[in-house]
Design a protein around this motif. Structure first.
Motif, mmCIF file in Angstrom:
data_model
loop_
_atom_site.group_PDB
_atom_site.id
_atom_site.type_symbol
_atom_site.label_atom_id
_atom_site.label_comp_id
_atom_site.label_asym_id
_atom_site.label_seq_id
_atom_site.Cartn_x
_atom_site.Cartn_y
_atom_site.Cartn_z
ATOM 1 N N LEU B 229 -26.451 38.399 -27.316
ATOM 2 C CA LEU B 229 -27.713 39.118 -27.511
ATOM 3 C C LEU B 229 -28.521 38.488 -28.631
ATOM 4 N N ALA B 230 -27.814 38.068 -29.693
ATOM 5 C CA ALA B 230 -28.518 37.404 -30.792
ATOM 6 C C ALA B 230 -29.194 36.134 -30.285
ATOM 7 N N VAL B 262 -29.177 30.394 -24.186
ATOM 8 C CA VAL B 262 -27.820 30.793 -24.585
ATOM 9 C C VAL B 262 -26.821 29.643 -24.456
ATOM 10 N N ARG B 263 -27.253 28.510 -23.910
ATOM 11 C CA ARG B 263 -26.287 27.451 -23.656
ATOM 12 C C ARG B 263 -25.537 26.983 -24.905
ATOM 13 N N PRO B 264 -26.221 26.787 -26.061
ATOM 14 C CA PRO B 264 -25.452 26.339 -27.237
ATOM 15 C C PRO B 264 -24.354 27.334 -27.618
ATOM 16 N N ILE B 267 -21.436 27.056 -25.226
ATOM 17 C CA ILE B 267 -20.619 25.866 -25.487
ATOM 18 C C ILE B 267 -19.789 26.051 -26.748
ATOM 19 N N LEU B 268 -20.419 26.639 -27.749
ATOM 20 C CA LEU B 268 -19.693 26.919 -28.990
ATOM 21 C C LEU B 268 -18.469 27.792 -28.722
ATOM 22 N N LEU B 269 -18.672 28.867 -27.962
ATOM 23 C CA LEU B 269 -17.558 29.777 -27.680
ATOM 24 C C LEU B 269 -16.491 29.096 -26.833
ATOM 25 N N LEU B 270 -16.929 28.241 -25.918
ATOM 26 C CA LEU B 270 -15.949 27.519 -25.099
ATOM 27 C C LEU B 270 -15.087 26.609 -25.966
ATOM 28 N N ILE B 271 -15.717 25.948 -26.936
ATOM 29 C CA ILE B 271 -14.950 25.077 -27.831
ATOM 30 C C ILE B 271 -13.913 25.899 -28.583
ATOM 31 N N LEU B 272 -14.366 27.028 -29.124
ATOM 32 C CA LEU B 272 -13.434 27.849 -29.896
ATOM 33 C C LEU B 272 -12.308 28.357 -29.009
ATOM 34 N N ARG B 273 -12.656 28.727 -27.775
ATOM 35 C CA ARG B 273 -11.638 29.214 -26.850
ATOM 36 C C ARG B 273 -10.642 28.098 -26.539
ATOM 37 N N LEU B 274 -11.162 26.893 -26.413
ATOM 38 C CA LEU B 274 -10.276 25.768 -26.109
ATOM 39 C C LEU B 274 -9.310 25.524 -27.264
ATOM 40 N N GLY B 275 -9.830 25.616 -28.493
ATOM 41 C CA GLY B 275 -8.954 25.442 -29.637
ATOM 42 C C GLY B 275 -7.907 26.532 -29.712
#
Lengths: 309, 349
Positions: B229-230, B262-264, B267-275
């Motif tokens: 939302l932010a 919202v794409r950045p 992608i940020l959340l995907l990176i964190l999820r991957l880690g």
């Protein structure tokens, strides 16, 4: 930030909230949205309702249904009597309250002091300290190393083991530091011209302006302490020191200490299930009570500090 | 700690360098008569101020850091040293320092343990299932909420869906058992009850993965909308307006304005999820491990717990945790590099 922006946006929109260029949505789209959101809300509320209804329902009704009630045939507070007069649950309640109050106070004090010091530009060592804190996100201390630290400090079976290992949360620290950095620098200048020391500036100028972020971070800490379950399993061998969540766990899965009560005619008066659910309600109650008051600070407090890029 | 909780600080890490490098924005005050008597504005770094006088200047602030830093030094950096027992045969009565070294013995034992590989496979599968079935849900809910123009309704829904984030897993498991368990509401409504079980989703190994995902959605998807939302609110309103004036309908505006906005974050959340791919809700699974049985429900974190604290194989468990931590850090690093290749901001620069 999302909610803060939202507030501003409201002023420029009409009641329907639609800017002039946006076409009117189709009724079917609107209906679909309304149905989806209503179902979402119902799905969140339903489990709460089942638990509350079961906790008040009379024993034979729960028994007939097989363990649940959607609407109590009569409202029966026996289960709450049991929980609030039972020695193990009341003691656990006290432990949880004590740990939550002391822990939240200690956590807030440490977090505010550290965040304030790190929010001042150019403080000596500030950058390296900040990097050290951020590194803990990339490589958090695991369960076993934490256990070894608590063990070597002699904190096994101490109530401090429920507080100290989680005392400062790096996320909360960063949120608070961000909020402090957003305060206008002139405030600090004029206070310092008046000869105020750092602690005075923090207590008399910064903190009164930061009630929102303190409320939100305080809520995060309090919820964390109140909800903690596993650290007691890990650090406490003495089960009589267990906090409410850990006792609740034993009560719900094993039915620890619950005996069935029957009337003279052999009707089940107090179902174990009602007692379990009453404990769940009591363990949830503080959060439900505090939540509405703090929730309005989410906008001002947390997100202005956290989401800025 | 949920993924969303970790987000902003890591972004902060990216901003950190930039902020420190910026010149001070406040006007520089007149130089003080002597370093020993600090003046207003002394926080601004001046050339030629030695370390000693900086320390004296900042002594109040440094004192304020002491309790918080003591915590990080003891419970994080002190704890990191505890990882040496991954290379030792830790004997609690002897202590960490005096326990004998075993080199990589714990790692060989670990990698030869089929139970560890079972836990690893369970973890990876559950992570993948969560990625596919949980990850898009907060984004979808955020998009839906964002499109609701009646502010009151939107705020009400937000208040309700944020709430489960604040419940403990103990309570959540109790709630779910009461609704979906063998003695629960769903079973009763489907004609079971009074000892007869029609459905028991809590305890049926087949239902384990869907149930874990549903619990995660119920608890965290509302809270997870905040970050999206932010991002949605940060999309410049005039972009929508311009697109609308150019004749783009709602669908094309969504595709060309909303999604790039919202794409950045995605992608940020995907990176964190991957880690975090080797961690899946430790408390959630530990609480329900016995109900489903370790064959289905053992993950790396619960393996570490049972193997070390319950069974006393400290060294092997520490080896597992250390391997997991190192792989997680490497994965974050690699995913971040990959995001930079794609021209995205990533977690840090």
């Amino acid at each position: 930030m999302s909610l803060a922006v939202e507030d501003q946006q409201l002023k420029t929109e009409d009641r329907a909230g639609r800017p002039a260029w946006m076409e009117k949505p189709k009724p079917i789209t609107q209906a679909a949205k309304a149905v989806t959101l209503t179902l979402t809300v119902l799905m969140v509320i339903l489990p709460f309702w089942v638990v509350i209804a079961t906790s008040f329902a009379p024993g034979d009704q729960i028994n007939d249904n097989g363990g649940w009630a959607l609407w109590p045939r009569e409202w029966n507070v026996g289960a709450y009597d049991w929980v609030l007069s039972n020695e193990s649950t009341t003691r656990a309640l006290m432990v949880s309250l004590g740990v939550t109050i002391v822990g939240t106070a200690a956590s807030l004090a440490c977090t505010i002091l550290l965040a304030y010091a790190l929010a001042r530009p150019g403080v000596v060592g500030g950058r390296i300290v900040m990097l050290m804190i951020l590194f803990t996100f990339l490589f958090p201390a695991g369960m076993i190393p934490s256990y070894l630290v608590v063990y070597s400090l002699g904190l096994i079976d101490s109530y401090w083991s429920l507080i100290l290992p989680t005392m400062v949360n790096a996320f909360n620290l960063v949120v608070m530091r961000g909020f402090f950095q957003g305060l206008p620098g002139e405030l600090f200048e004029s206070a310092r011209l008046d000869g105020a020391g750092e602690l005075r500036i923090l207590l008399t100028i910064v903190m009164p302006l930061s009630k929102a972020v303190i409320a939100v971070v305080g809520l995060f800490y309090a919820v964390g302490y109140w909800n903690a379950w596993f650290n007691a399993v890990l650090y406490l061998n003495d089960t009589s020191k267990y906090p409410l969540q850990t006792v609740l766990r034993g009560l719900v899965t094993q039915g620890d200490g619950i005996t069935k009560e029957f009337s003279n005619e052999g009707v089940l008066t107090q179902a174990p299930q009602a007692i379990k659910m009453a404990t769940v309600v009591i363990a949830t109650m503080p959060i439900l009570l505090v939540y509405p008051f703090i929730q309005r600070y989410f906008a001002k407090g947390m997100l202005t500090g956290a989401v800025k890029s | 700690m949920s993924k969303i909780d970790r987000l902003p600080p890591v972004r902060e890490a990216g901003g950190e360098v930039g902020r420190e490098a910026e010149p001070p924005t406040r006007p520089a005050p007149p130089p003080p008569p002597s370093p020993a008597s600090p003046e207003p504005g002394r926080r601004i770094r001046r050339k030629g101020l030695g370390l000693g006088s900086s320390l004296r200047r900042d002594r109040a602030l440094l004192l304020m850091m002491v309790p918080g830093m003591a915590y990080f030094l003891v419970f994080h950096y002190g704890a990191l040293f505890g990882n040496v027992i991954a290379f030792k045969e830790y004997i609690p009565f002897v202590g960490v320092a005096d326990s004998p070294w075993v080199g990589l013995g714990n790692f060989t034992a670990l990698f030869a343990d089929p139970l560890f590989w079972r836990a690893t496979v369970n973890t990876l599968v559950l992570s993948a299932v969560q990625l596919v079935f949980y990850f898009p849900v907060p984004l979808a809910l955020a998009l839906l909420l964002h499109s609701v123009s009646w502010a009151r309704a939107r705020k009400f829904v937000q208040s309700v869906v944020y709430l489960p984030h604040f419940l403990s897993w103990v309570i959540l498991v109790a709630l779910f058992t009461q609704v979906l368990g063998g003695d629960g509401l769903l079973n009763g409504l489907l004609g079971g009850g009074d000892g007869k079980t029609v459905v028991d989703l809590v305890g049926n190994p087949e239902a384990f993965k869907p149930l874990m995902v549903v619990q995660l959605i119920w608890k965290e998807c509302g809270w997870g909308t905040i970050i999206f939302l932010a991002a949605l609110h940060n999309v410049d309103e005039s972009l929508y307006e311009a697109a609308a004036l150019d004749g783009a309908g709602p669908w094309r505006r969504f595709w060309h304005v909303t999604l790039p906005g919202v794409r950045p974050v995605v992608i940020l959340l995907l990176i964190l999820r991957l880690g975090d791919i080797l961690s899946v809700g430790f408390e959630q699974i530990l609480l329900q491990r016995d109900a489903f049985g370790p064959a289905t429900a053992e993950v790396i974190d619960t393996f570490v717990y049972y193997n070390a604290i319950v069974d006393g194989h400290w060294g092997v468990s520490a080896a597992a945790a250390l391997a997991k931590g190192v792989i997680g850090a490497v994965l974050i690093y690699a995913a971040n590099k990959f995001a930079h290749r794609l021209g995205e901001q990533g977690v840090y620069r």
